[in-house]
Design a protein around this motif. Structure first.
Motif, PDB file in Angstrom:
ATOM      1  N   PRO A  80       0.810  -1.237   0.000  1.00 28.72           N
ATOM      2  CA  PRO A  80       0.000   0.000   0.000  1.00 28.72           C
ATOM      3  C   PRO A  80       0.834   1.273   0.000  1.00 28.72           C
ATOM      4  CG  PRO A  80      -0.905  -1.586   1.547  1.00 28.72           C
ATOM      5  CD  PRO A  80       0.396  -2.158   1.065  1.00 28.72           C
ATOM      6  N   GLU A  81       1.940   1.277   0.755  1.00 27.38           N
ATOM      7  CA  GLU A  81       2.751   2.497   0.826  1.00 27.38           C
ATOM      8  C   GLU A  81       3.327   2.868  -0.536  1.00 27.38           C
ATOM      9  OE1 GLU A  81       3.624   0.106   4.659  1.00 27.38           O
ATOM     10  OE2 GLU A  81       3.115  -0.266   2.561  1.00 27.38           O
ATOM     11  N   LEU A  82       3.741   1.842  -1.308  1.00 28.04           N
ATOM     12  CA  LEU A  82       4.301   2.110  -2.630  1.00 28.04           C
ATOM     13  C   LEU A  82       3.208   2.506  -3.614  1.00 28.04           C
ATOM     14  CD1 LEU A  82       7.038   2.123  -4.046  1.00 28.04           C
ATOM     15  CD2 LEU A  82       6.616  -0.233  -4.772  1.00 28.04           C
ATOM     16  N   GLN A  83       2.057   1.899  -3.494  1.00 27.89           N
ATOM     17  CA  GLN A  83       0.928   2.290  -4.344  1.00 27.89           C
ATOM     18  C   GLN A  83       0.639   3.775  -4.199  1.00 27.89           C
ATOM     19  OE1 GLN A  83      -2.717  -0.090  -4.253  1.00 27.89           O
ATOM     20  NE2 GLN A  83      -1.580  -1.709  -3.192  1.00 27.89           N
ATOM     21  N   GLY A  84       0.680   4.241  -2.931  1.00 28.82           N
ATOM     22  CA  GLY A  84       0.352   5.638  -2.665  1.00 28.82           C
ATOM     23  C   GLY A  84       1.320   6.612  -3.276  1.00 28.82           C
ATOM     24  N   ARG A  85       2.521   6.127  -3.611  1.00 30.11           N
ATOM     25  CA  ARG A  85       3.527   7.010  -4.200  1.00 30.11           C
ATOM     26  C   ARG A  85       3.446   7.041  -5.721  1.00 30.11           C
ATOM     27  NH1 ARG A  85       5.323  10.963  -0.998  1.00 30.11           N
ATOM     28  NH2 ARG A  85       5.198  10.173   1.148  1.00 30.11           N
ATOM     29  N   PHE A  86       2.524   6.299  -6.284  1.00 28.33           N
ATOM     30  CA  PHE A  86       2.275   6.332  -7.731  1.00 28.33           C
ATOM     31  C   PHE A  86       0.798   6.662  -7.949  1.00 28.33           C
ATOM     32  CE2 PHE A  86       6.151   3.890  -7.491  1.00 28.33           C
ATOM     33  CZ  PHE A  86       6.863   4.281  -8.614  1.00 28.33           C
ATOM     34  N   PRO A  87       0.439   7.940  -7.758  1.00 26.46           N
ATOM     35  CA  PRO A  87      -0.974   8.310  -7.797  1.00 26.46           C
ATOM     36  C   PRO A  87      -1.622   8.222  -9.168  1.00 26.46           C
ATOM     37  CG  PRO A  87       0.403  10.265  -7.627  1.00 26.46           C
ATOM     38  CD  PRO A  87       1.310   9.092  -7.478  1.00 26.46           C
ATOM     39  N   ILE A  88      -0.817   8.271 -10.235  1.00 26.97           N
ATOM     40  CA  ILE A  88      -1.380   8.267 -11.585  1.00 26.97           C
ATOM     41  C   ILE A  88      -1.143   6.903 -12.227  1.00 26.97           C
ATOM     42  CG2 ILE A  88      -1.333   9.338 -13.865  1.00 26.97           C
ATOM     43  CD1 ILE A  88      -0.309  11.876 -12.529  1.00 26.97           C
ATOM     44  N   ARG A  89      -2.229   6.266 -12.671  1.00 24.88           N
ATOM     45  CA  ARG A  89      -2.126   4.967 -13.338  1.00 24.88           C
ATOM     46  C   ARG A  89      -2.814   5.062 -14.689  1.00 24.88           C
ATOM     47  NH1 ARG A  89      -3.805   1.285  -8.057  1.00 24.88           N
ATOM     48  NH2 ARG A  89      -2.264   2.239  -6.662  1.00 24.88           N
ATOM     49  N   VAL A  90      -2.098   4.653 -15.707  1.00 28.81           N
ATOM     50  CA  VAL A  90      -2.623   4.751 -17.061  1.00 28.81           C
ATOM     51  C   VAL A  90      -2.524   3.387 -17.727  1.00 28.81           C
ATOM     52  CG1 VAL A  90      -2.450   5.892 -19.292  1.00 28.81           C
ATOM     53  CG2 VAL A  90      -1.818   7.136 -17.215  1.00 28.81           C
ATOM     54  N   GLU A  91      -3.636   2.903 -18.245  1.00 29.82           N
ATOM     55  CA  GLU A  91      -3.629   1.633 -18.953  1.00 29.82           C
ATOM     56  C   GLU A  91      -3.398   1.896 -20.435  1.00 29.82           C
ATOM     57  OE1 GLU A  91      -6.137  -2.547 -19.122  1.00 29.82           O
ATOM     58  OE2 GLU A  91      -6.666  -0.948 -17.720  1.00 29.82           O
ATOM     59  N   MET A  92      -2.377   1.280 -20.973  1.00 29.46           N
ATOM     60  CA  MET A  92      -2.032   1.488 -22.373  1.00 29.46           C
ATOM     61  C   MET A  92      -2.680   0.420 -23.244  1.00 29.46           C
ATOM     62  SD  MET A  92       1.938   2.703 -21.969  1.00 29.46           S
ATOM     63  CE  MET A  92       2.037   3.401 -23.620  1.00 29.46           C
ATOM     64  N   ASP A  93      -3.033   0.809 -24.450  1.00 27.89           N
ATOM     65  CA  ASP A  93      -3.783  -0.070 -25.350  1.00 27.89           C
ATOM     66  C   ASP A  93      -2.859  -1.044 -26.057  1.00 27.89           C
ATOM     67  OD1 ASP A  93      -6.104   1.427 -24.760  1.00 27.89           O
ATOM     68  OD2 ASP A  93      -5.541   2.917 -26.270  1.00 27.89           O
ATOM     69  N   SER A  94      -3.373  -2.271 -26.278  1.00 28.76           N
ATOM     70  CA  SER A  94      -2.661  -3.200 -27.145  1.00 28.76           C
ATOM     71  C   SER A  94      -2.721  -2.673 -28.575  1.00 28.76           C
ATOM     72  CB  SER A  94      -3.295  -4.592 -27.071  1.00 28.76           C
ATOM     73  OG  SER A  94      -3.125  -5.150 -25.794  1.00 28.76           O
ATOM     74  N   LEU A  95      -1.719  -3.006 -29.353  1.00 27.56           N
ATOM     75  CA  LEU A  95      -1.627  -2.465 -30.707  1.00 27.56           C
ATOM     76  C   LEU A  95      -2.407  -3.315 -31.698  1.00 27.56           C
ATOM     77  CD1 LEU A  95       2.177  -1.613 -30.644  1.00 27.56           C
ATOM     78  CD2 LEU A  95       0.273  -0.024 -30.363  1.00 27.56           C
ATOM     79  N   THR A  96      -3.100  -2.657 -32.607  1.00 23.30           N
ATOM     80  CA  THR A  96      -3.884  -3.332 -33.645  1.00 23.30           C
ATOM     81  C   THR A  96      -3.118  -3.297 -34.971  1.00 23.30           C
ATOM     82  OG1 THR A  96      -4.989  -1.290 -34.334  1.00 23.30           O
ATOM     83  CG2 THR A  96      -5.996  -2.543 -32.521  1.00 23.30           C
ATOM     84  N   ALA A  97      -3.676  -3.982 -35.984  1.00 17.79           N
ATOM     85  CA  ALA A  97      -3.056  -3.964 -37.309  1.00 17.79           C
ATOM     86  C   ALA A  97      -2.991  -2.547 -37.864  1.00 17.79           C
ATOM     87  CB  ALA A  97      -3.832  -4.879 -38.258  1.00 17.79           C
ATOM     88  N   GLU A  98      -4.034  -1.747 -37.599  1.00 19.10           N
ATOM     89  CA  GLU A  98      -4.039  -0.353 -38.056  1.00 19.10           C
ATOM     90  C   GLU A  98      -2.909   0.442 -37.392  1.00 19.10           C
ATOM     91  OE1 GLU A  98      -6.684  -2.006 -36.994  1.00 19.10           O
ATOM     92  OE2 GLU A  98      -7.745  -2.258 -38.910  1.00 19.10           O
ATOM     93  N   ASP A  99      -2.680   0.165 -36.100  1.00 23.73           N
ATOM     94  CA  ASP A  99      -1.579   0.834 -35.397  1.00 23.73           C
ATOM     95  C   ASP A  99      -0.235   0.456 -36.021  1.00 23.73           C
ATOM     96  OD1 ASP A  99      -3.216   2.111 -33.510  1.00 23.73           O
ATOM     97  OD2 ASP A  99      -3.236   0.335 -32.219  1.00 23.73           O
ATOM     98  N   PHE A 100      -0.091  -0.820 -36.385  1.00 24.90           N
ATOM     99  CA  PHE A 100       1.166  -1.270 -36.975  1.00 24.90           C
ATOM    100  C   PHE A 100       1.439  -0.583 -38.303  1.00 24.90           C
ATOM    101  CE2 PHE A 100       0.696  -5.438 -34.485  1.00 24.90           C
ATOM    102  CZ  PHE A 100       1.565  -4.996 -33.501  1.00 24.90           C
ATOM    103  N   VAL A 101       0.400  -0.361 -39.097  1.00 25.48           N
ATOM    104  CA  VAL A 101       0.579   0.369 -40.360  1.00 25.48           C
ATOM    105  C   VAL A 101       1.131   1.763 -40.081  1.00 25.48           C
ATOM    106  CG1 VAL A 101      -0.621   1.428 -42.313  1.00 25.48           C
ATOM    107  CG2 VAL A 101      -1.191  -0.911 -41.625  1.00 25.48           C
ATOM    108  N   ARG A 102       0.563   2.429 -39.105  1.00 24.74           N
ATOM    109  CA  ARG A 102       1.026   3.779 -38.757  1.00 24.74           C
ATOM    110  C   ARG A 102       2.440   3.752 -38.185  1.00 24.74           C
ATOM    111  NH1 ARG A 102      -2.846   6.816 -34.955  1.00 24.74           N
ATOM    112  NH2 ARG A 102      -1.465   8.511 -35.594  1.00 24.74           N
TER     113      ARG A 102
END
Length: 448
Positions: A325-347
C-alpha cells in the motif's frame, strides 16, 4: 525548456503511435515540474512529483515514451528493471544504485555540455602547445640586441605561421613528436576492490589519487595523436569539475526521471520459494527512494524527493493493487495502455520520424539501392504482426522488427551484388516469404 502539455504531446506523436491517455498523463507530469519552479520558495519544496504507473503489454511504447520525455526536458534519464534488484541482505544490486547511476549519467551530461562549450578554445590551446614543442618560442634580447631580437622574432613568427598552416592541413600527421603524458597509478593498486566501494562507483585511483599524484613520462606519438591528447588535457583544465558535479546533482534532484520497468515482477504475495522471497523486500527498499530520501554517491549526498518516477509493467498475472500500500500511494497516476492493432502497426511502420520502413530505406540507400513498399505490402506486414501477436506472445511493435528482418534478409545479404538498384516489395512478395512460417504454428512461435 518550458512548454505546454499539448506541445509535449505533439512531440511525442512524432515517435509514438496512439496511447493518447498515457501521453497526456506524462505531459502534465512534466509540465508540473516546470510550473513548480515558478512557485514561491516556501511552497516549492512541498510540491511532490506525480509519479506514474504505465500498465500494458511489452512493445506498446512505455519505455520509448519515458525516454522521449527525458529528451524533451533535457533531463537525466535512467531505465532499470525492477526484477534485477534484490532485498538488502540478498545477493544482487541494491536499489540505491539506481540513484548513483542516475547521478553518473547527469554528471556526464553536464560535462559533455561544457566540453562542447570550450571545445574551440581547447583546440586552440592544444594546437599552441604542440607548436611550442615543434618550434620552441624564440628568446627575446635586451637593449643593444633589440633590433636583432626583433628580426629573430619576425623569422620565428613566419616559421610558426607556416607550421600552423601545415598542421591544420594535416601535412604533419605522419611525423612523430615526444610529449609528456601522465602515467597511471601502479596496476597493483587497482586490483584492490573493497565490497561496497565498487558498488558506489568508486575505485582505488579515485581514493588514492590525491595522496599519490601521477608522474609525467615521455612518450612518442604521431602528431595527429599528440594534438588530440593535448586538446583533451586543455579541455580538462577549462572545465571546473566542482561546478559540473554541483550542476549534475542539481539536475538529478530537480529534473531527474527514473523509469522502473517490470515493476509487476516484484508485486504479489511472497511464497517463500526462489526469488519471490525478496519481492516485498525490494518494494520496501524502493519506498524511501520514491518517497524522498538522501542517497550517498561518489559525488556527495543526493536527495530523491523531486525525482520523477515512472513505473511500468504488463500486470498480466498481478495488478497494481498487489504492490504494498505504501508504494501504491507514491504512484498516484495509473494509465492503462492499449494493445496495438493492425491499423496501429501500419502507422508505426510509416508515420514516426524513426519509422522502421524509413530506417530500412536509409540503410539500403547506403549501398546505392532504392527500396519501396506498396500500401498492400505494408498492410500485409501489419496484419501478419497482429496475427502472430494474437496467436503467440504479444510483444507489441517489437514483432515488426522480427518480421522485417526475415522479410528483407535476402536483399540485405545480397545488396552489394544486386543487378538492379531498385527493390520493390509487394503484398504478394510478403505473403510468399512468410506464408510457410505463419502456417506452421510451432515454427511461427519459434521464428517470429
Amino acid at each position: 525548456m518550458k512548454t505546454s502539455p499539448r506541445e509535449i504531446v505533439d512531440q511525442l506523436d512524432q515517435y509514438i503511435i496512439g496511447q493518447e491517455a498515457a501521453k497526456r498523463a506524462v505531459a502534465i507530469a512534466l509540465c508540473n515540474r516546470w510550473r513548480r519552479q515558478l512557485v514561491s520558495d516556501e511552497l516549492r519544496e512541498e510540491i511532490m512529483p506525480n509519479n506514474i504507473i504505465l500498465i500494458g503489454p511489452t512493445g506498446v511504447g512505455k519505455t520509448e515514451m519515458a525516454r522521449r520525455l527525458a529528451k524533451l526536458a533535457h533531463a537525466p534519464f535512467m531505465k532499470v528493471e525492477a526484477s534485477k534488484f534484490t532485498e538488502v541482505g540478498y545477493v544482487g544490486r541494491d536499489v540505491e544504485s539506481i540513484i548513483r547511476d542516475l547521478v553518473d549519467i547527469s554528471v556526464d551530461m553536464v560535462r559533455s555540455e561544457q566540453i562542447e562549450q570550450v571545445q574551440n578554445r581547447a583546440e586552440e590551446l592544444g594546437r599552441n602547445r604542440l607548436l611550442d614543442i615543434l618550434l620552441p618560442p624564440a628568446a627575446t634580447g635586451e637593449s643593444e640586441h633589440a633590433a636583432k631580437s626583433r628580426e629573430s622574432l619576425q623569422r620565428y613568427e613566419r616559421s610558426r605561421d607556416k607550421l600552423t598552416t601545415q598542421l591544420l592541413e594535416g601535412k604533419l600527421d605522419d611525423r612523430e613528436v615526444e610529449i609528456e603524458v601522465q602515467s597511471d597509478l601502479p596496476s597493483m593498486m587497482q586490483i584492490i576492490s573493497p565490497i561496497g566501494v565498487e558498488e558506489m562507483g568508486l575505485n582505488i585511483q579515485d581514493l588514492l589519487g590525491p595522496m599519490m599524484p601521477r608522474k609525467n613520462k615521455k612518450r612518442r606519438m604521431h602528431i595527429n595523436e599528440a594534438l588530440i591528447y593535448l586538446t583533451q588535457e586543455e579541455t580538462q583544465k577549462l572545465i571546473d569539475m566542482e561546478d559540473v558535479i554541483r550542476e549534475g546533482i542539481s539536475r538529478v534532484e530537480q529534473a531527474g526521471i527514473c523509469f522502473i520497468d517490470e515493476i509487476d515482477k516484484i508485486a504479489g504475495e511472497e511464497n517463500g520459494a526462489g526469488l519471490d522471497i525478496s519481492r516485498q523486500g525490494v518494494q520496501r527498499d524502493l519506498l524511501p527512494i520514491v518517497e524522498g530520501t538522501t542517497v550517498l554517491t561518489k559525488y556527495g549526498m543526493v536527495q530523491t524527493d523531486h525525482i520523477l518516477f515512472i513505473a511500468s509493467g504488463a500486470f498480466s498475472v498481478s495488478k497494481p493493487s498487489d504492490l504494498i500500500p505504501e508504494l501504491q500511494g507514491r504512484f498516484p497516476i495509473r494509465v492503462e495502455m492499449d494493445s496495438l492493432t493492425a491499423e496501429d502497426f501500419v502507422r508505426i511502420l510509416t508515420e514516426p520520424r524513426n519509422a522502421l520502413i524509413k530506417q530500412y530505406k536509409a540503410l539500403i540507400a547506403t549501398e546505392g539501392v532504392e527500396i519501396d513498399f506498396t500500401r498492400g505490402a505494408i498492410a500485409e506486414i501489419a496484419a501478419i504482426a497482429s496475427e502472430v501477436n494474437n496467436t503467440a506472445e504479444d510483444i507489441g511493435a517489437r514483432r515488426l522488427h522480427t518480421i522485417m528482418t526475415i522479410l528483407l534478409e535476402e536483399e540485405m545479404f545480397n545488396l552489394a551484388e544486386l543487378e538492379f538498384k531498385k527493390i520493390h516489395i509487394t503484398k504478394t512478395l510478403v505473403r510468399a516469404r512468410l506464408k510457410e512460417i505463419i502456417a506452421d504454428e510451432d515454427l511461427s512461435r519459434y521464428v517470429l
